[in-house]
Design a protein around this motif. Structure first.
Motif, PDB file in Angstrom:
ATOM      1  N   GLY A  15      27.824 -20.687 -21.743  1.00 45.33           N
ATOM      2  CA  GLY A  15      29.137 -21.215 -21.420  1.00 45.33           C
ATOM      3  C   GLY A  15      30.254 -20.212 -21.641  1.00 45.33           C
ATOM      4  N   ALA A  16      30.231 -19.531 -22.797  1.00 44.59           N
ATOM      5  CA  ALA A  16      31.296 -18.568 -23.105  1.00 44.59           C
ATOM      6  C   ALA A  16      31.307 -17.426 -22.102  1.00 44.59           C
ATOM      7  CB  ALA A  16      31.110 -18.029 -24.520  1.00 44.59           C
ATOM      8  N   GLN A  17      30.115 -16.893 -21.769  1.00 44.98           N
ATOM      9  CA  GLN A  17      30.042 -15.796 -20.803  1.00 44.98           C
ATOM     10  C   GLN A  17      30.512 -16.241 -19.420  1.00 44.98           C
ATOM     11  OE1 GLN A  17      27.817 -16.696 -23.039  1.00 44.98           O
ATOM     12  NE2 GLN A  17      26.405 -15.050 -23.613  1.00 44.98           N
ATOM     13  N   LEU A  18      30.146 -17.460 -19.014  1.00 47.79           N
ATOM     14  CA  LEU A  18      30.573 -17.954 -17.706  1.00 47.79           C
ATOM     15  C   LEU A  18      32.090 -18.109 -17.651  1.00 47.79           C
ATOM     16  CD1 LEU A  18      27.825 -20.635 -16.942  1.00 47.79           C
ATOM     17  CD2 LEU A  18      28.043 -18.345 -15.998  1.00 47.79           C
ATOM     18  N   ARG A  19      32.677 -18.614 -18.744  1.00 52.58           N
ATOM     19  CA  ARG A  19      34.130 -18.760 -18.765  1.00 52.58           C
ATOM     20  C   ARG A  19      34.820 -17.398 -18.706  1.00 52.58           C
ATOM     21  NH1 ARG A  19      32.253 -22.601 -22.550  1.00 52.58           N
ATOM     22  NH2 ARG A  19      32.633 -24.745 -21.884  1.00 52.58           N
ATOM     23  N   GLN A  20      34.296 -16.428 -19.438  1.00 57.07           N
ATOM     24  CA  GLN A  20      34.889 -15.093 -19.400  1.00 57.07           C
ATOM     25  C   GLN A  20      34.761 -14.479 -18.015  1.00 57.07           C
ATOM     26  OE1 GLN A  20      32.948 -12.880 -22.491  1.00 57.07           O
ATOM     27  NE2 GLN A  20      33.854 -14.078 -24.149  1.00 57.07           N
ATOM     28  N   SER A  21      33.600 -14.647 -17.404  1.00 58.91           N
ATOM     29  CA  SER A  21      33.391 -14.114 -16.060  1.00 58.91           C
ATOM     30  C   SER A  21      34.353 -14.753 -15.066  1.00 58.91           C
ATOM     31  CB  SER A  21      31.941 -14.362 -15.628  1.00 58.91           C
ATOM     32  OG  SER A  21      31.736 -14.007 -14.284  1.00 58.91           O
ATOM     33  N   LEU A  22      34.539 -16.054 -15.205  1.00 56.93           N
ATOM     34  CA  LEU A  22      35.435 -16.762 -14.300  1.00 56.93           C
ATOM     35  C   LEU A  22      36.876 -16.300 -14.480  1.00 56.93           C
ATOM     36  CD1 LEU A  22      35.568 -18.980 -12.155  1.00 56.93           C
ATOM     37  CD2 LEU A  22      35.924 -20.633 -13.984  1.00 56.93           C
TER      38      LEU A  22
END
Length: 544
Positions: free
Chosen positions: A30-37
């Motif tokens: 979740g954290a990586q996806l939010r940062q990527s977004l």
């Protein structure tokens, strides 16, 4: 009815599997996806690709929409960037539907077994979360297989041809039904896969299947609007803009279904594959058509949902400026006023914490946590302000006042943390297990709590006035409070020895609350210490 029960059960299994995939991926990455977004939204094309990739992982364009809306509400991304993400997300969910349509029934039990092993036999939390997602993928594929089996007997239902004829004559009915099913199921992917399963059994004509797919696309844009209905305008603009895209696309596509269908059939003749290819083509054309218009649509949503007038934010400083231009005497006075506001918030936290123990109201737990966030924000703002001001020329008395101010607000911040992190955790435990204090224990806790609230008010008066007499009174309260805590603990232990059931059930809870209240009072007593030291009334050490 048995056939319908099997069909609805299989559909529920599909929905549950899709949910497990989404939650498993979010927990693991979740954290990586939010940062990527958040990093990818600076450019509309990178934002589009980011939305496509994240949705392929989460298998839910609605989840991506809520992430984008959350970032937009905090001004981490622009509305235009978030709309580009949504165009990619809608294409992504159509590609996921293609993947689910592959005839690999044998892989479902293999995925469930592999995911179960990962979840139960590994300690690493990320591996366990991935195992959860893999189990969900296997369950979703199993649900699709069961839907196909359950749908076969329905083909012979006498009312089915009549209903299909009515909807085929008016495709808008198919759009409405597809949209309603999507909103009710909260998954456009599940509805599209359900339609495809029916078309594979020749239960639904091709043109009606296309209309149902369009309805699923429209319904997928409605769900985030419902989910963000209570959010600020910045968060609601993204779902509204996506709905504009979807509504225009569906309005144009419905009259063209008959014209488009032969060209779609040229790619693959199988009805189920035609529906899937139409789903991808619709979202691809929509992305190509609107990627250049995200700016105008973002401005349209800003006009439809203008910014709300700035509300009175308790966590925002009122008396200190952002620039270090105040004179030291003015700056210290302003910081003192903010410190009093911070003390008022802490006092509100203390009073509400007692109300939580009295009423077992879960909603108040969140309110106390929000107050602690406001206290933390004020604490940080005051410290930064005093750090800037202290660089100016000050006499020793002003420098000492800066130190006293920082010490005071630091103690207030510690009190807020004790209330939020300790007392509210105990309150949540009391609510969860429906625990009740004995009448005597409840009365003792109330008396100590009210004494603590009075001591907080006294500490604020001592801090602002510097009065020696009040300082003596506050410091004396430390011993009085310690004695009250000791007597309450002994009374509680006496009730335990007498075999009181209510005291046994709440023993650890009761003693932990007394400990935390005493810790809070110790922080308050420290306020009197500088005044007493300056008057020579405190010895350097209590050791003999």
């Amino acid at each position: 009815m048995i056939f319908l029960l099997h069909l609805f059960g299989a559909a529920a299994l599909l929905l549950w599997g899709l949910r497990m995939v989404r939650t498993g991926i979010l927990r693991a990455y979740g954290a990586q996806l939010r940062q990527s977004l958040s990093r990818a939204t600076g450019n509309r094309f990178s934002a589009f690709l980011s939305g496509l990739g994240i949705t392929c992982l989460l298998q839910s364009s609605s989840a991506t929409a809520l992430l984008s809306a959350s970032f937009a509400s905090r001004k981490l991304v622009t509305t235009a960037g978030a709309l580009a993400v949504m165009l990619g997300a809608d294409l992504g969910t159509s590609l996921v539907a293609q993947a689910y349509s592959l005839k690999v029934d044998w892989i479902s039990p293999l995925l469930i077994i592999a995911g179960w092993v990962m979840f139960n036999k590994f300690e690493d939390s990320k591996v366990r979360d991935l195992g959860r997602a893999i189990v969900g993928l296997g369950i979703a594929l199993l649900g699709l297989h069961l839907i196909t089996l359950a749908a076969e007997p329905i083909r012979d239902a006498p009312l089915l041809p009549l209903a299909l004829r009515v909807m085929s004559d008016a495709p808008v009915f198919g759009v409405i039904i597809g949209a309603v099913l999507t909103v009710l199921s909260t998954s456009s992917l599940a509805v599209v896969l359900l339609v495809v399963s029916f078309m594979a059994q020749n239960m639904v004509p091709i043109d009606l299947g296309f209309a149902l797919v369009l309805g699923a696309n429209l319904g997928s844009a409605v769900m985030p609007i419902l989910a963000t209905s209570g959010e600020p305008p910045e968060a609601r603009r993204v779902p509204v803009g996506n709905l504009v895209f979807r509504a225009i696309g569906v309005a144009v596509a419905v009259p063209l279904i008959g014209l488009v269908q032969p060209y779609v059939a040229m790619i693959e003749s199988d009805p189920a594959r035609q529906a899937l290819n139409f789903h991808v083509a619709f979202n691809l054309v929509l992305a190509l058509a609107f990627i250049g218009f995200i700016g105008p649509v973002a401005r349209l949503t800003a006009r439809l949902l203008p910014d709300q007038p700035a509300s009175d934010d308790p966590g925002k400083p009122r008396y200190i400026s952002q620039e270090p231009g105040d004179q030291p005497i003015v700056a210290l006075a302003n910081a003192g006023r903010e410190a009093l506001r911070m003390g008022d918030l802490v006092g509100q936290m203390l009073r509400q914490s007692l109300d939580v123990f009295r009423t077992d109201d879960r909603r108040m737990l969140k309110q106390v946590s929000d107050l602690d966030t406001q206290v933390d924000r004020l604490n940080e703002a005051i410290k930064l302000y005093l750090t800037r001001v202290s660089r100016e020329l000050m006499d020793p008395a002003d420098q000492k006042r800066v130190v006293d101010l920082i010490t005071f607000i630091t103690n207030l911040e510690h009190i807020g943390d004790i209330v939020d992190k300790n007392l509210m955790e105990l309150a949540a435990k009391k609510v969860k297990y429906q625990l009740k204090f004995s009448p005597e224990g409840n009365r003792e806790l109330n008396d100590i709590h009210e004494r603590l609230t009075h001591n907080l008010e006294l500490a604020m008066n001592v801090f602002m006035s510097g009065d020696l007499k009040l300082a003596r009174q506050l410091f004396a309260e430390k011993q009085i409070f310690r004695e009250m805590e000791r007597i309450a603990a002994e009374n509680h232990l006496a009730r335990l020895r007498s075999g009181r059931i209510d005291s046994m059930q709440t023993s650890s809870l009761h003693l932990d609350i007394l400990r935390d209240l005493k810790r809070i009072n110790s922080h308050l007593a420290i306020v009197a210490q500088p005044i007493l030291e300056a008057a020579g009334e405190l010895s350097p050490t209590r050791l003999k």
